[in-house]
Design a protein around this motif. Structure first.
Motif, mmCIF file in Angstrom:
data_model
loop_
_atom_site.group_PDB
_atom_site.id
_atom_site.type_symbol
_atom_site.label_atom_id
_atom_site.label_comp_id
_atom_site.label_asym_id
_atom_site.label_seq_id
_atom_site.Cartn_x
_atom_site.Cartn_y
_atom_site.Cartn_z
ATOM 1 N N THR A 67 39.227 37.196 33.626
ATOM 2 C CA THR A 67 39.161 37.099 35.081
ATOM 3 C C THR A 67 39.691 35.741 35.529
ATOM 4 O OG1 THR A 67 37.280 38.570 35.133
ATOM 5 C CG2 THR A 67 37.679 37.272 37.108
ATOM 6 N N GLY A 68 40.690 35.804 36.427
ATOM 7 C CA GLY A 68 41.260 34.551 36.900
ATOM 8 C C GLY A 68 41.696 34.659 38.348
ATOM 9 N N THR A 69 42.024 33.511 38.928
ATOM 10 C CA THR A 69 42.458 33.484 40.322
ATOM 11 C C THR A 69 43.961 33.770 40.402
ATOM 12 O OG1 THR A 69 40.846 31.744 40.601
ATOM 13 C CG2 THR A 69 42.355 32.127 42.442
ATOM 14 N N SER B 107 54.640 45.679 38.568
ATOM 15 C CA SER B 107 53.948 44.606 39.293
ATOM 16 C C SER B 107 53.680 43.482 38.316
ATOM 17 C CB SER B 107 52.592 45.077 39.819
ATOM 18 O OG SER B 107 52.714 46.307 40.471
ATOM 19 N N SER B 108 54.001 42.287 38.731
ATOM 20 C CA SER B 108 53.634 41.167 37.874
ATOM 21 C C SER B 108 52.770 40.202 38.664
ATOM 22 C CB SER B 108 54.870 40.460 37.319
ATOM 23 O OG SER B 108 55.487 39.725 38.328
ATOM 24 N N ALA B 109 51.902 39.513 37.946
ATOM 25 C CA ALA B 109 51.019 38.542 38.602
ATOM 26 C C ALA B 109 50.822 37.362 37.685
ATOM 27 C CB ALA B 109 49.670 39.198 38.920
ATOM 28 N N ARG B 110 50.654 36.215 38.289
ATOM 29 C CA ARG B 110 50.294 35.018 37.555
ATOM 30 C C ARG B 110 48.881 34.666 37.967
ATOM 31 N NH1 ARG B 110 53.184 31.159 34.850
ATOM 32 N NH2 ARG B 110 55.319 31.891 34.694
ATOM 33 N N PHE B 111 48.015 34.392 36.996
ATOM 34 C CA PHE B 111 46.666 33.995 37.372
ATOM 35 C C PHE B 111 46.171 32.864 36.489
ATOM 36 C CE2 PHE B 111 44.295 36.044 33.945
ATOM 37 C CZ PHE B 111 45.203 37.001 33.497
ATOM 38 N N ALA B 112 45.286 32.067 37.070
ATOM 39 C CA ALA B 112 44.788 30.891 36.365
ATOM 40 C C ALA B 112 43.475 31.224 35.690
ATOM 41 C CB ALA B 112 44.603 29.730 37.330
ATOM 42 N N SER C 30 48.175 29.196 32.787
ATOM 43 C CA SER C 30 48.556 30.156 33.800
ATOM 44 C C SER C 30 49.016 31.418 33.083
ATOM 45 C CB SER C 30 49.690 29.554 34.640
ATOM 46 O OG SER C 30 50.065 30.451 35.638
ATOM 47 N N TRP C 31 48.319 32.510 33.274
ATOM 48 C CA TRP C 31 48.617 33.758 32.562
ATOM 49 C C TRP C 31 49.587 34.609 33.346
ATOM 50 C CZ3 TRP C 31 45.871 35.494 28.028
ATOM 51 C CH2 TRP C 31 44.918 34.572 27.569
#
Lengths: 287, 353
Positions: B293-295, B306-311, B316-317
């Motif tokens: 779980t990340g922001t 769909s791609s997303a970057r999360f911290a 940064s994932w």
């Protein structure tokens, strides 16, 4: 829509005024002189096309025009191939590039009347470095104040010295814009040096060569200062090129009418040759 | 046909362009050189083509030493990223030029040019000049020249990089077929991992002037030998994190998962884990069970993906999933990862599990 169109004229106006003052009005003055006989006290008499006929039929004009084409033909025939050869043999990268470029550019930076005086002194038989060497060391009679051939050799060599650099720099710029990939492709095909020049370098230099030839044509066709300071048109009339003759008529004899007619014909010839040449050179690309 | 590089290096002044490299490329399948700009792909091709000299080592073609043989006598073809054609020759003359230099009979030249033009679908353009053609047609002309020559090796240095998307896809689909069965070694350099996967064959992963891994493309992709290969063959970039192995579980900050058999046998300590973006999904599946779980920082929708970057933690994932998934930037989101698809590397970068 309509008001916007009207407004556009306003923006063009300053340029129109500028062009009118530096080109149109002077040319119209010349046109004005060319169709009238001029006397002191601003007296003018209508002559029609008499001056034009007189110039076009005069042997003196034909001779000057012939000399002019000979001069321009000679210097183009020497400067263009020589410029290409020098550009091809200049280094492509490294320490010597700026050295070569600056050395090449030097003659072009010297004022034209200085060039004329320099070559005058340089070739004088008794005091000039080259003149003395030729006459007194080698025993070759070389005096441009006496021999028309020597005078011609001197003005042609002087122009080659002065302006070949322009052709070199333009060709060099053209050569530098050819990507390495072309040379690699030629190497893989096993193309000879001549084939590389003929099928890669020359076509890629075509645009800059067109500009170089045009510039050298117009400039040499209108040349005045250098031959005037060098030979003054002599010995005799042997190096009296068109512009020197024109100045003699206009300021020497103060025949303003014939001089004006002659300058218009002169201008028309320059324009016509340039236009024909440019059209021929660019015809290929537009088809 | 076969090209073999034996311990070759290339240096210009004090700069090493190619570190000591040994590779063998064979005919019969596509050979892909994959690496980012500056990895040494073009340098390696120039060594094989003979355009640059090797600082050491040797190049062999069919067991024949060609290290000091000129490019022309190696009988090879090279297609560049730029469209290199002779500007003032017709397309026909362009394709025919190497054959003419080789002194071939004109009837055979006609035949070969016609065949190559037909294969590349440029027959109607044979009488035109290159600059009258579109970029795709110009590059087809360059390819036709390479094919008509029937050389022993064809080097393609990012040949599709300057073409627009549609043309690129079209030519990429046709290329393997056009070059198949000609007996020439085909080496294709690209900076796009996706392109390497689509072309198949064998891939040499290049990094910093050396080859990180060489093998069948799918195998190099699935089983990277080392961390460099794993990172290089991934677009978007691989998620790389430090983990602590204790017993049979991996600890990445607060995230803990059970290790599969081969990884569980490793001695306890610190390892690096590499997780592909398409193994970080915004939903739970039967296998993707480890919760991350990340922001959400950045999101990107590209048609079907769909791609997303999360911290999460201090890294940064990147997540890449099929379908359209709504992400709220700045809000926490739960992602899931399949631990069986993770690869573990020792601190020296070599694959351990």
């Amino acid at each position: 829509m309509k008001s916007a169109n009207q407004r556009a004229w306003l923006f063009v106006l300053p340029v129109l005024v500028l062009v009118a003052f530096n080109a149109l009005i002077p040319i119209m003055t010349v046109v004005n002189y060319s169709v009238q006989e001029t006397f002191g006290d601003n007296l003018f008499f209508w002559q029609g096309l008499d001056w034009f006929q007189q110039i076009l039929r005069s042997d003196r004009f034909h001779a000057a025009l012939g000399r002019q084409f000979l001069f321009t033909g000679l210097i183009l025939a020497i400067e263009i191939p020589l410029g290409i050869v020098i550009a091809l043999s200049m280094p492509k990268r490294g320490f010597w590039v700026p050295v070569c470029l600056v050395t090449m550019a030097l003659p072009m930076l010297i004022p034209w009347n200085v060039v004329g005086s320099m070559w005058n002194i340089f070739t004088l038989p008794d005091i000039g470095l080259l003149g003395y060497f030729l006459n007194h060391t080698l025993g070759v009679p070389y005096d441009m104040t006496q021999s028309p051939v020597a005078a011609w050799i001197t003005i042609v060599v002087m122009d080659v010295w002065h302006w070949t650099s322009l052709v070199v720099l333009l060709c060099y710029a053209g050569l530098m814009s050819i990507p390495d990939a072309y040379y690699q492709a030629a190497k893989i095909d096993g193309a000879s040096n001549w084939a590389v020049f003929r099928y890669i370098q020359l076509p890629k230099m075509k645009t800059v060569l067109t500009i170089a030839i045009l510039l050298r044509f117009m400039d040499s066709f209108n040349i005045y200062t250098e031959p005037f300071t060098l030979t003054g048109g002599g010995p005799g009339n042997s190096t009296t090129l068109l512009s020197i003759d024109l100045v003699k008529i206009a300021l020497g004899q103060f025949d303003l009418g014939p001089a004006a007619a002659m300058s218009l014909i002169y201008f028309a010839i320059t324009l016509l040759v340039s236009w024909v040449f440019y059209t021929l050179m660019t015809k290929d690309d537009t088809n | 046909m076969r090209i073999e590089l034996r311990r070759v290096t290339k240096r210009v002044g004090a700069i090493t362009h190619i570190k000591e490299t040994s590779l063998t490329f064979e005919a019969g399948h596509f050979n892909v050189l994959l690496g980012e700009t500056g990895a040494g792909k073009t340098s390696l091709i120039k060594l094989m083509a003979g355009l640059d000299p090797c600082a050491s080592g040797s190049v062999l073609m069919d067991d024949e030493e060609v290290t000091n043989v000129s490019p022309q006598r190696r009988n090879i073809s090279l297609v560049h990223q730029f469209f290199v054609n002779y500007p003032h020759m017709s397309v026909f003359d362009n394709i025919a030029s190497p054959l003419r230099i080789a002194g071939m009979a004109s009837s055979e030249i006609d035949e070969r040019v016609a065949e190559a033009a037909k294969l590349l679908q440029i027959t109607p353009m044979l009488n035109r000049r290159p600059q009258e053609l579109s970029g795709g047609q110009q590059q087809r002309t360059a390819l036709a020249r390479a094919i008509a020559k029937e050389s022993r090796a064809v080097f393609l240095d990012e040949p599709l990089a300057n073409l627009d998307y549609k043309l690129r896809e079209e030519l990429r689909d046709q290329l393997p077929e056009m070059l198949a069965g000609r007996g020439a070694v085909v080496v294709y350099a690209t900076s796009e991992p996706e392109e390497a996967l689509l072309l198949g064959g064998r891939t040499a992963l290049m990094h910093d002037g050396g080859v990180a891994q060489f093998g069948p493309t799918a195998q190099v992709y699935r089983n990277p030998d080392n961390l460099i290969a794993a990172k290089a063959f991934s677009d978007p970039p691989m998620n790389v994190a430090e983990i602590e192995k204790r017993g049979t579980s991996a600890h990445l900050g607060d995230v803990i998962w059970d290790l599969a058999a081969d990884a569980a046998d490793l001695s306890d300590g610190r390892y690096t884990v590499a997780i592909r973006p398409n193994n970080v999904l915004p939903y739970r599946t039967e296998k993707a069970t480890v919760s991350l779980t990340g922001t959400v920082q950045v999101t990107e929708l590209s048609g079907s993906e769909s791609s997303a970057r999360f911290a999460l933690g201090d890294i940064s994932w990147v997540s890449l999933a099929h379908g359209v998934h709504p992400y709220e930037v700045g809000e926490p989101h739960e992602f899931f990862m399949d631990p069986s698809r993770c690869r573990y590397f020792a601190t020296d970068g070599n694959l351990v599990a």
